[in-house]
Design a protein around this motif. Structure first.
Motif: not given
Length: 122
Positions: A27-48
């Motif tokens: 039941s999705v009308s639209s997408i608002d703000a969007t982000g892609w994150y990544r997390q490498a082994p042993g590292k914190q998740r970062e916003l790319v």
């Protein structure tokens, strides 16, 4: 019920390209703000990369190589990744604000994708 499904990850050689997709359904009308994150082994998740009302933003390490976009007609967000480097290896997650139709009103909720592995190696 809302589902968010990521696809497009895999193994690629240095210098190669991948396109990640994150598709919303339900039941999705639209997408608002969007982000892609990544997390490498042993590292914190970062916003790319992100799209907000103020425009698009990228972390310095991917500028000029990655492009974030969204298609509200398909309820899908994308991350085009070019000239990939071994240091781009990580699990990539989409994070989206979705406008949901609930009866005669709309509410905004935040969702995470399940993650997709990107491995850059020769």
């Amino acid at each position: 019920q809302v589902q968010l499904v990521e696809s497009g990850g895999g193994l690629v050689q240095p210098g190669g390209s991948l396109i990640l997709s994150c598709a919303a359904s339900g039941s999705v009308s639209s997408i608002d703000a969007t982000g892609w994150y990544r997390q490498a082994p042993g590292k914190q998740r970062e916003l790319v990369a992100s799209i907000t009302s103020r425009g698009t933003n990228y972390v310095d390490s991917v500028k000029g190589r990655f492009t974030i976009s969204r298609d509200n007609a398909k309820l899908t967000v994308y991350l085009q990744m070019n000239n990939l480097k071994p240091e781009d290896t990580a699990v990539y997650y989409c994070n989206v604000d979705l406008w949901l139709a609930t009866g005669d009103t709309y509410v905004r909720r935040n969702y995470w994708g399940q993650g997709t592995q990107v491995t850059v190696s020769s």
